[in-house]
Design a protein around this motif. Structure first.
Motif, PDB file in Angstrom:
ATOM      1  N   GLY A  21       0.740  -1.110   0.100  1.00 62.22           N
ATOM      2  CA  GLY A  21       0.010  -0.119   0.021  1.00 62.22           C
ATOM      3  C   GLY A  21       0.861   1.450   0.043  1.00 62.22           C
ATOM      4  N   SER A  22       1.624   1.244   0.894  1.00 63.42           N
ATOM      5  CA  SER A  22       3.026   2.485   0.754  1.00 63.42           C
ATOM      6  C   SER A  22       3.536   2.809  -0.347  1.00 63.42           C
ATOM      7  CB  SER A  22       3.860   2.207   2.015  1.00 63.42           C
ATOM      8  OG  SER A  22       3.187   2.076   3.165  1.00 63.42           O
ATOM      9  N   PHE A  23       4.134   1.549  -0.960  1.00 58.46           N
ATOM     10  CA  PHE A  23       4.751   1.804  -2.320  1.00 58.46           C
ATOM     11  C   PHE A  23       3.848   2.132  -3.396  1.00 58.46           C
ATOM     12  CE2 PHE A  23       7.812  -1.413  -0.412  1.00 58.46           C
ATOM     13  CZ  PHE A  23       8.876  -0.496   0.193  1.00 58.46           C
ATOM     14  N   THR A  24       2.815   1.594  -3.486  1.00 60.05           N
ATOM     15  CA  THR A  24       1.772   1.944  -4.463  1.00 60.05           C
ATOM     16  C   THR A  24       1.440   3.320  -4.565  1.00 60.05           C
ATOM     17  OG1 THR A  24       1.136  -0.528  -4.734  1.00 60.05           O
ATOM     18  CG2 THR A  24      -0.233   1.076  -5.772  1.00 60.05           C
ATOM     19  N   LEU A  25       0.873   3.857  -3.273  1.00 60.14           N
ATOM     20  CA  LEU A  25       0.437   5.174  -3.324  1.00 60.14           C
ATOM     21  C   LEU A  25       1.349   6.300  -3.331  1.00 60.14           C
ATOM     22  CD1 LEU A  25      -1.905   4.674  -0.139  1.00 60.14           C
ATOM     23  CD2 LEU A  25      -2.496   5.586  -2.421  1.00 60.14           C
ATOM     24  N   TRP A 104      18.363   2.369   3.276  1.00 60.63           N
ATOM     25  CA  TRP A 104      19.484   3.395   2.683  1.00 60.63           C
ATOM     26  C   TRP A 104      18.814   4.167   1.733  1.00 60.63           C
ATOM     27  CZ3 TRP A 104      23.791  -0.654   1.030  1.00 60.63           C
ATOM     28  CH2 TRP A 104      24.390  -1.007   1.825  1.00 60.63           C
ATOM     29  N   PHE A 105      17.421   4.010   0.995  1.00 64.26           N
ATOM     30  CA  PHE A 105      17.011   4.545   0.195  1.00 64.26           C
ATOM     31  C   PHE A 105      15.509   5.165   0.833  1.00 64.26           C
ATOM     32  CE2 PHE A 105      19.730   1.834  -1.923  1.00 64.26           C
ATOM     33  CZ  PHE A 105      20.500   2.472  -2.568  1.00 64.26           C
ATOM     34  N   ASP A 106      15.211   6.476   0.474  1.00 70.11           N
ATOM     35  CA  ASP A 106      13.713   7.052   0.805  1.00 70.11           C
ATOM     36  C   ASP A 106      12.986   6.762  -0.218  1.00 70.11           C
ATOM     37  OD1 ASP A 106      11.620   8.235   2.022  1.00 70.11           O
ATOM     38  OD2 ASP A 106      12.752  10.050   2.976  1.00 70.11           O
ATOM     39  N   TYR A 107      11.994   5.882  -0.199  1.00 69.82           N
ATOM     40  CA  TYR A 107      11.124   5.630  -1.261  1.00 69.82           C
ATOM     41  C   TYR A 107      10.047   6.908  -1.674  1.00 69.82           C
ATOM     42  CZ  TYR A 107       7.091   5.256   1.934  1.00 69.82           C
ATOM     43  OH  TYR A 107       6.202   5.346   2.859  1.00 69.82           O
ATOM     44  N   ARG A 108      10.006   7.807  -0.650  1.00 63.58           N
ATOM     45  CA  ARG A 108       9.287   9.013  -0.711  1.00 63.58           C
ATOM     46  C   ARG A 108       9.962  10.004  -1.715  1.00 63.58           C
ATOM     47  NH1 ARG A 108       8.659   9.400   5.787  1.00 63.58           N
ATOM     48  NH2 ARG A 108      10.915   8.941   5.548  1.00 63.58           N
ATOM     49  N   LYS A 109      11.208   9.828  -2.041  1.00 59.00           N
ATOM     50  CA  LYS A 109      11.679  10.699  -2.688  1.00 59.00           C
ATOM     51  C   LYS A 109      11.559  10.529  -4.202  1.00 59.00           C
ATOM     52  CE  LYS A 109      15.064  12.504   0.993  1.00 59.00           C
ATOM     53  NZ  LYS A 109      16.477  12.903   1.376  1.00 59.00           N
ATOM     54  N   LYS A 110      11.856   9.486  -4.585  1.00 60.37           N
ATOM     55  CA  LYS A 110      11.943   9.088  -6.104  1.00 60.37           C
ATOM     56  C   LYS A 110      10.938   7.847  -6.450  1.00 60.37           C
ATOM     57  CE  LYS A 110      16.581  10.465  -6.869  1.00 60.37           C
ATOM     58  NZ  LYS A 110      18.098  10.115  -7.569  1.00 60.37           N
ATOM     59  N   PRO A 111      10.208   7.905  -7.309  1.00 62.43           N
ATOM     60  CA  PRO A 111       9.198   6.950  -7.900  1.00 62.43           C
ATOM     61  C   PRO A 111      10.040   5.678  -8.155  1.00 62.43           C
ATOM     62  CG  PRO A 111       8.585   8.933  -8.928  1.00 62.43           C
ATOM     63  CD  PRO A 111       9.714   9.093  -8.192  1.00 62.43           C
ATOM     64  N   PHE A 112      11.194   5.814  -8.712  1.00 63.01           N
ATOM     65  CA  PHE A 112      11.887   4.469  -8.878  1.00 63.01           C
ATOM     66  C   PHE A 112      11.968   3.635  -7.749  1.00 63.01           C
ATOM     67  CE2 PHE A 112      16.056   2.319  -9.338  1.00 63.01           C
ATOM     68  CZ  PHE A 112      15.779   1.814 -10.629  1.00 63.01           C
ATOM     69  N   TYR A 113      12.457   4.477  -6.555  1.00 60.77           N
ATOM     70  CA  TYR A 113      12.531   3.666  -5.471  1.00 60.77           C
ATOM     71  C   TYR A 113      11.335   2.662  -4.847  1.00 60.77           C
ATOM     72  CZ  TYR A 113      16.550   6.440  -4.422  1.00 60.77           C
ATOM     73  OH  TYR A 113      18.076   7.009  -4.995  1.00 60.77           O
ATOM     74  N   SER A 114      10.009   3.317  -5.309  1.00 61.09           N
ATOM     75  CA  SER A 114       8.911   2.729  -5.019  1.00 61.09           C
ATOM     76  C   SER A 114       8.471   1.658  -5.865  1.00 61.09           C
ATOM     77  CB  SER A 114       7.704   3.521  -4.964  1.00 61.09           C
ATOM     78  OG  SER A 114       7.730   4.406  -3.963  1.00 61.09           O
ATOM     79  N   TYR A 115       9.034   1.579  -7.184  1.00 66.23           N
ATOM     80  CA  TYR A 115       8.769   0.381  -8.124  1.00 66.23           C
ATOM     81  C   TYR A 115       9.607  -0.766  -7.660  1.00 66.23           C
ATOM     82  CZ  TYR A 115       6.588   2.927 -11.898  1.00 66.23           C
ATOM     83  OH  TYR A 115       5.644   3.822 -12.347  1.00 66.23           O
TER      84      TYR A 115
END
Length: 365
Positions: A21-25, A104-115
């Motif tokens: 849910g977090s990554f998708t949103l 290490w990586f903040d998924y909130r900063k770049k969409p690529f991290y969420s992917y």
């Protein structure tokens, strides 16, 4: 170990839901969702939770097989020769990689991290499908059905959990409903179809009612009854909520979605109870090995035998209970229309499930 299994499974569902849910949103443009803030610590805890809670079935199997062999040898054997053990090793490696990635990586900063986060979560769901009961019986069909089922549930519920418990406001809620409503409908349809297939693996549809004499059948019935108020809340939080927000943009829908998420968690909890019971591949054999459900024995006043054939007959008592149950269902929705507190609506939904259950039990001849 039985209690441990009941506790761990709904928490495992929750961990997967929080991640996906977090990554998708985060991939949804900010104009189409409320402002959301899920702390890194929550995702780190969810990732660690997957590693821990997915190990419980492995541990249960080890304790079941260790007699006469020893814990150490059984532990090694289950972990490296059983599919459930191999799947957990894969899960453990992935959760460690995902944990490091979140740190290490903040998924909130770049969409690529969420992917990347979604990819990790999807691989973990594949591992779960690999170790599932359905996969051990039907192999590829069971694996695909369980994977699709889990993916659809966690995607739908994950988005619901995140917007319900981690939204800072209810801005852009109408825009959010425009895309989430069809997504939720598709996920529910996939969940229902894959769920029916998974159910057919362990029980003949013709024996559905007959299985009520077993703990498995009772849990399955209660799970299905809980879907009724869930659909009522889905109707409130999509169709009716859209109309109210058009008339009053200040209205806060989040308390209502929170209670919908509570209903979902109750379904997760009942599913956990279901997973700890003996599947009724053959009802008479299962009755002989695991016994009759205590709840069924408490309510049913007739003579219980192994080959009991359950027939439903609506009499005066069951008809009155049915009307009462439908009234509680109507009051669940009417509570929202009349602007009553969400808690009142939730209580009506619980009473709807209780009366629906009693309706069926009283109807048994």
């Amino acid at each position: 170990m039985f209690i441990l299994g009941i506790i761990s499974e709904p928490l495992l569902y929750l961990c997967f839901s929080l991640l996906i849910g977090s990554f998708t949103l985060r991939l949804v443009p900010s104009a189409y969702r409320p402002d959301i803030n899920v702390p890194k610590g929550v995702l780190m805890t969810a990732t660690a939770g997957i590693a821990i809670f997915s190990f419980i079935p492995v541990l249960q199997l080890i304790f079941f097989l260790q007699q006469g062999i020893g814990f150490g040898q059984t532990f090694q054997s289950v972990l490296f020769t059983f599919e459930v053990g191999k799947a957990w090793i894969f899960t453990y490696i992935l959760t460690n990689l995902l944990f490091i990635f979140i740190v290490w990586f903040d998924y909130r900063k770049k969409p690529f991290y969420s992917y990347i986060g979604i990819l990790f979560t999807f691989l973990l769901i594949l591992a779960l499908g690999w170790s599932s009961h359905a996969s051990s019986i039907e192999q590829w069909k069971g694996f695909l059905a369980h994977t699709l089922h889990y993916l659809a549930v966690t995607l739908w519920v994950g988005i619901l959990f995140i917007v319900s418990w981690f939204s800072k406001n209810h801005a852009n809620w109408l825009n959010f409903l425009k895309w989430f409503t069809p997504v939720a409908m598709i996920c529910f349809l996939i969940t229902a179809l894959s769920g029916l297939f998974l159910m057919s693996i362990v029980i003949d549809f013709n024996d559905y009612a007959n299985a009520w004499i077993l703990p498995y059948g009772q849990a399955l019935l209660i799970k299905h009854l809980l879907i009724i108020p869930l659909l009522a809340y889905a109707f409130i939080n999509s169709i009716l909520m859209r109309k109210r927000l058009r008339n009053n943009e200040r209205f806060n829908p989040i308390p209502w979605t929170k209670f919908e998420s509570v209903i979902v968690f109750l379904i997760f909890a009942v599913t956990a109870v279901l997973g700890q019971q003996s599947p009724p591949h053959d009802i008479e054999t299962t009755v002989a090995s695991s016994g009759v459900s205590r709840l069924f024995d408490l309510i049913y006043q007739g003579n219980i035998t192994r080959d009991l054939e359950i027939v439903l007959d609506v009499g005066m008592g069951s008809a009155m209970l049915l009307i009462l149950g439908l009234s509680f269902l109507g009051l669940t929705i009417l509570s929202y229309i009349k602007k009553a507190p969400p808690l009142l609506s939730f209580l009506m939904s619980v009473l709807c499930v209780v009366t629906g259950y009693l309706t069926l039990m009283v109807s048994i001849q």
